[in-house]
Design a protein around this motif. Sequence first.
Motif, PDB file in Angstrom:
ATOM      1  N   VAL A 276      -2.920  10.618   7.649  1.00  0.00           N
ATOM      2  CA  VAL A 276      -1.904  10.809   8.685  1.00  0.00           C
ATOM      3  C   VAL A 276      -0.514  11.033   8.096  1.00  0.00           C
ATOM      4  CG1 VAL A 276      -0.731   9.707  10.642  1.00  0.00           C
ATOM      5  CG2 VAL A 276      -3.209   9.467  10.376  1.00  0.00           C
ATOM      6  N   LEU A 277      -0.162  10.329   7.012  1.00  0.00           N
ATOM      7  CA  LEU A 277       1.189  10.399   6.463  1.00  0.00           C
ATOM      8  C   LEU A 277       1.214  11.172   5.143  1.00  0.00           C
ATOM      9  CD1 LEU A 277       2.176   6.645   6.990  1.00  0.00           C
ATOM     10  CD2 LEU A 277       2.817   8.574   8.450  1.00  0.00           C
ATOM     11  N   PRO A 278       2.206  12.018   4.929  1.00  0.00           N
ATOM     12  CA  PRO A 278       2.348  12.701   3.641  1.00  0.00           C
ATOM     13  C   PRO A 278       2.571  11.678   2.524  1.00  0.00           C
ATOM     14  CG  PRO A 278       3.746  13.709   5.326  1.00  0.00           C
ATOM     15  CD  PRO A 278       3.235  12.425   5.897  1.00  0.00           C
ATOM     16  N   TRP A 279       1.832  11.797   1.428  1.00  0.00           N
ATOM     17  CA  TRP A 279       1.901  10.781   0.369  1.00  0.00           C
ATOM     18  C   TRP A 279       3.279  10.702  -0.276  1.00  0.00           C
ATOM     19  CZ3 TRP A 279       3.324  12.053  -4.568  1.00  0.00           C
ATOM     20  CH2 TRP A 279       3.262  13.403  -4.939  1.00  0.00           C
ATOM     21  N   ASP A 280       4.052  11.809  -0.210  1.00  0.00           N
ATOM     22  CA  ASP A 280       5.371  11.824  -0.852  1.00  0.00           C
ATOM     23  C   ASP A 280       6.506  11.548   0.127  1.00  0.00           C
ATOM     24  OD1 ASP A 280       4.958  14.142   0.544  1.00  0.00           O
ATOM     25  OD2 ASP A 280       5.633  15.500  -1.028  1.00  0.00           O
ATOM     26  N   SER A 281       6.151  11.027   1.302  1.00  0.00           N
ATOM     27  CA  SER A 281       7.174  10.718   2.302  1.00  0.00           C
ATOM     28  C   SER A 281       7.911   9.427   1.944  1.00  0.00           C
ATOM     29  CB  SER A 281       6.520  10.584   3.678  1.00  0.00           C
ATOM     30  OG  SER A 281       7.436  10.070   4.620  1.00  0.00           O
ATOM     31  N   SER A 282       9.219   9.438   2.132  1.00  0.00           N
ATOM     32  CA  SER A 282      10.024   8.242   1.834  1.00  0.00           C
ATOM     33  C   SER A 282       9.713   7.105   2.807  1.00  0.00           C
ATOM     34  CB  SER A 282      11.518   8.589   1.894  1.00  0.00           C
ATOM     35  OG  SER A 282      11.848   9.070   3.184  1.00  0.00           O
ATOM     36  N   SER A 283       9.159   7.431   3.947  1.00  0.00           N
ATOM     37  CA  SER A 283       8.851   6.390   4.946  1.00  0.00           C
ATOM     38  C   SER A 283       7.761   5.449   4.461  1.00  0.00           C
ATOM     39  CB  SER A 283       8.420   7.039   6.268  1.00  0.00           C
ATOM     40  OG  SER A 283       7.230   7.797   6.099  1.00  0.00           O
TER      41      SER A 283
ATOM     42  N   PRO B  73       4.326   1.814   5.664  1.00  0.00           N
ATOM     43  CA  PRO B  73       3.500   2.904   6.190  1.00  0.00           C
ATOM     44  C   PRO B  73       2.946   2.618   7.577  1.00  0.00           C
ATOM     45  CG  PRO B  73       2.333   1.696   4.465  1.00  0.00           C
ATOM     46  CD  PRO B  73       3.756   1.226   4.456  1.00  0.00           C
ATOM     47  N   PHE B  74       2.708   1.351   7.880  1.00  0.00           N
ATOM     48  CA  PHE B  74       2.162   0.998   9.181  1.00  0.00           C
ATOM     49  C   PHE B  74       3.198   1.205  10.289  1.00  0.00           C
ATOM     50  CE2 PHE B  74      -0.675  -0.960   6.233  1.00  0.00           C
ATOM     51  CZ  PHE B  74      -1.909  -0.977   6.864  1.00  0.00           C
TER      52      PHE B  74
ATOM     53  N   SER C 211       0.823  -1.209   0.000  1.00  0.00           N
ATOM     54  CA  SER C 211       0.000   0.000   0.000  1.00  0.00           C
ATOM     55  C   SER C 211       0.858   1.260   0.000  1.00  0.00           C
ATOM     56  CB  SER C 211      -0.928   0.001   1.220  1.00  0.00           C
ATOM     57  OG  SER C 211      -0.190  -0.158   2.416  1.00  0.00           O
ATOM     58  N   GLY C 212       2.030   1.207   0.623  1.00  0.00           N
ATOM     59  CA  GLY C 212       2.904   2.372   0.677  1.00  0.00           C
ATOM     60  C   GLY C 212       3.375   2.794  -0.700  1.00  0.00           C
ATOM     61  N   THR C 213       3.744   1.821  -1.528  1.00  0.00           N
ATOM     62  CA  THR C 213       4.204   2.121  -2.886  1.00  0.00           C
ATOM     63  C   THR C 213       3.097   2.757  -3.705  1.00  0.00           C
ATOM     64  OG1 THR C 213       5.709   0.224  -2.790  1.00  0.00           O
ATOM     65  CG2 THR C 213       5.203   1.111  -4.968  1.00  0.00           C
ATOM     66  N   LEU C 214       1.885   2.244  -3.566  1.00  0.00           N
ATOM     67  CA  LEU C 214       0.763   2.784  -4.332  1.00  0.00           C
ATOM     68  C   LEU C 214       0.432   4.208  -3.893  1.00  0.00           C
ATOM     69  CD1 LEU C 214      -1.465   2.546  -6.365  1.00  0.00           C
ATOM     70  CD2 LEU C 214      -2.868   1.379  -4.673  1.00  0.00           C
ATOM     71  N   ILE C 215       0.416   4.450  -2.587  1.00  0.00           N
ATOM     72  CA  ILE C 215       0.144   5.804  -2.083  1.00  0.00           C
ATOM     73  C   ILE C 215       1.212   6.757  -2.577  1.00  0.00           C
ATOM     74  CG2 ILE C 215       0.014   7.223   0.005  1.00  0.00           C
ATOM     75  CD1 ILE C 215      -1.169   4.764   1.437  1.00  0.00           C
ATOM     76  N   ASN C 216       2.464   6.295  -2.599  1.00  0.00           N
ATOM     77  CA  ASN C 216       3.568   7.121  -3.081  1.00  0.00           C
ATOM     78  C   ASN C 216       3.431   7.452  -4.561  1.00  0.00           C
ATOM     79  OD1 ASN C 216       6.934   7.416  -3.487  1.00  0.00           O
ATOM     80  ND2 ASN C 216       6.052   8.082  -1.541  1.00  0.00           N
ATOM     81  N   THR C 217       2.716   6.610  -5.301  1.00  0.00           N
ATOM     82  CA  THR C 217       2.526   6.816  -6.746  1.00  0.00           C
ATOM     83  C   THR C 217       1.289   7.648  -7.047  1.00  0.00           C
ATOM     84  OG1 THR C 217       3.571   4.686  -7.230  1.00  0.00           O
ATOM     85  CG2 THR C 217       2.184   5.644  -8.958  1.00  0.00           C
TER      86      THR C 217
ATOM     87  N   SER D 123      -2.766   8.075 -12.633  1.00  0.00           N
ATOM     88  CA  SER D 123      -2.190   7.309 -11.526  1.00  0.00           C
ATOM     89  C   SER D 123      -3.251   6.443 -10.842  1.00  0.00           C
ATOM     90  CB  SER D 123      -1.546   8.251 -10.504  1.00  0.00           C
ATOM     91  OG  SER D 123      -2.510   9.124  -9.937  1.00  0.00           O
ATOM     92  N   ILE D 124      -4.518   6.887 -10.935  1.00  0.00           N
ATOM     93  CA  ILE D 124      -5.604   6.096 -10.342  1.00  0.00           C
ATOM     94  C   ILE D 124      -5.778   4.788 -11.092  1.00  0.00           C
ATOM     95  CG2 ILE D 124      -8.101   6.002  -9.956  1.00  0.00           C
ATOM     96  CD1 ILE D 124      -8.057   8.942  -9.357  1.00  0.00           C
ATOM     97  N   PHE D 125      -5.724   4.859 -12.430  1.00  0.00           N
ATOM     98  CA  PHE D 125      -5.880   3.645 -13.237  1.00  0.00           C
ATOM     99  C   PHE D 125      -4.725   2.675 -12.998  1.00  0.00           C
ATOM    100  CE2 PHE D 125      -8.251   6.869 -15.727  1.00  0.00           C
ATOM    101  CZ  PHE D 125      -9.505   6.272 -15.659  1.00  0.00           C
ATOM    102  N   LEU D 126      -3.524   3.216 -12.866  1.00  0.00           N
ATOM    103  CA  LEU D 126      -2.380   2.372 -12.527  1.00  0.00           C
ATOM    104  C   LEU D 126      -2.615   1.713 -11.173  1.00  0.00           C
ATOM    105  CD1 LEU D 126       0.519   1.292 -12.725  1.00  0.00           C
ATOM    106  CD2 LEU D 126       1.309   3.487 -11.826  1.00  0.00           C
TER     107      LEU D 126
END
Length: 462
Positions: free
Chosen positions: A257-264, A269-270, A34-40, A200-203
């Motif tokens: 809660v987390l910025p979508w462009d955060s490297s964390s 993400p959890f 999920s973290g990779t997708l949110i980052n995208t 990015s939504i379709f991806l």
Amino acid sequence: MHDQQPELKKELKTRHITMISLGGVIGAGLFIGSGTLINTAGPGSIISYAFAGLLVILVMRMLGEMSTANPSSGSFATYAREALGPWAGYTIGWLYWFFWVIVIAVEAIAGATIIQYWFPSLPSWSVSLILTFLLTLTNIFSVKSFGEFEYWFSLIKVVSLGLFLILGGAIICGFIPGVESPGTSNLLDRGGFLPNGISSIFLGVTVVMFSFMGTEIVATAAGESPHPEKAIISATNTVIYRILLFYLGSILILVTVLPWDSSSLMKSPFVSLLEIVNIPAAAQVMNFILLTAVLSCLNSGLYTSSRMLFSMAQKGDAPKLFLKVNRKGIPFNAIIGCTIISYISVGFNYLSPDKIFLFLVNASGGVALLVYLVIAFSQLRMRKNYEKEQPEKLKIRMWLFPYLTYGTIVGITSIFITMPFIDSLRTQFFLTLLIALFIIGSFFLTKNRRNITKIEVEKNIS
């Protein structure tokens, strides 16, 4: 003297089926992918999960309709055979089996990697084989032991995710002392809700569909329950709430809660959310939950792949040696066969991780979409047949039939044909297509031999 028809023991209780249906939605992909997708996709990833979740809900409704009318351990492969013809049952059965035996290897390797976090000196390949061996024992002992292990694995996942949702909600509402509520800043103030555009939504939808694979296991497990109709109806009626709560709830909290462009987000993400509230040993806690999710998937993979192999052997689509059932009602040879293939796959990862094993993983990538598509086409045909001949069997009915069925087919087909235009999914598309064509070709090449095998099986069980 003819042998009696081999039968699986119906020892899965309603609580087993209920927890399998709950835990089947929660995979390691949710905790990590999920973290990779949110980052995208940014906050717009919520839409990706919502659309993919809607398609899965509709597919599960169709599967529930067919499963209550005809509970079967072969599940949708059996329905595909009845609705579309022997070639469809053969193809989707082997594709689904292939997907899960590769998943067994992938999850065993993932489990070994997590254990190395605590014991770095242990070799990955040996830990992978040990994990597979131990969970093979639980599957061989009895179907009830599989159910018990899966019950507790799923319970840990469900409780952990429930606590995470409560904690995330408390952060958003400003109930955590010393932690400032982010409000809507992470949703709207970092390039907007769709920072990388609507594409990015379709991806995201394409990627998310693979995360939901496992929700359909309940239809297979219900075939080994004394009350399959009750179990399937319960699982089908609650799938909406499970996806809304566990997936959409989790993603909504993460993007808030987390910025979508955060490297964390790229690590976990959890873990990042737990670190916000200074929970001691956050990484240790998350690793334990991850290991549980991985072992649950490994356990389910052994169960599902062996039942599919057993069911195909009943139809003459797999060697009849996989029909052997031990005194506890377990398809012993089918489980061992799946385990051996997984051992070989782990070996490929050790010997050739960037070639052979990568090929196998990529080749199984698009199977989820093909399975869901076949379920939709099967339901379309079988619903019409049941309405004409046995309407009393339709304990569950697909909503707005046939319009939502057609809509689901269009949606899944659109996602599948989008794959070759996405760089990260192009290889998966073509390799999955190659494997599917190979299986279809093998159906026609081995048709005569399988007909002979089927006749022999029918003679033995008559």
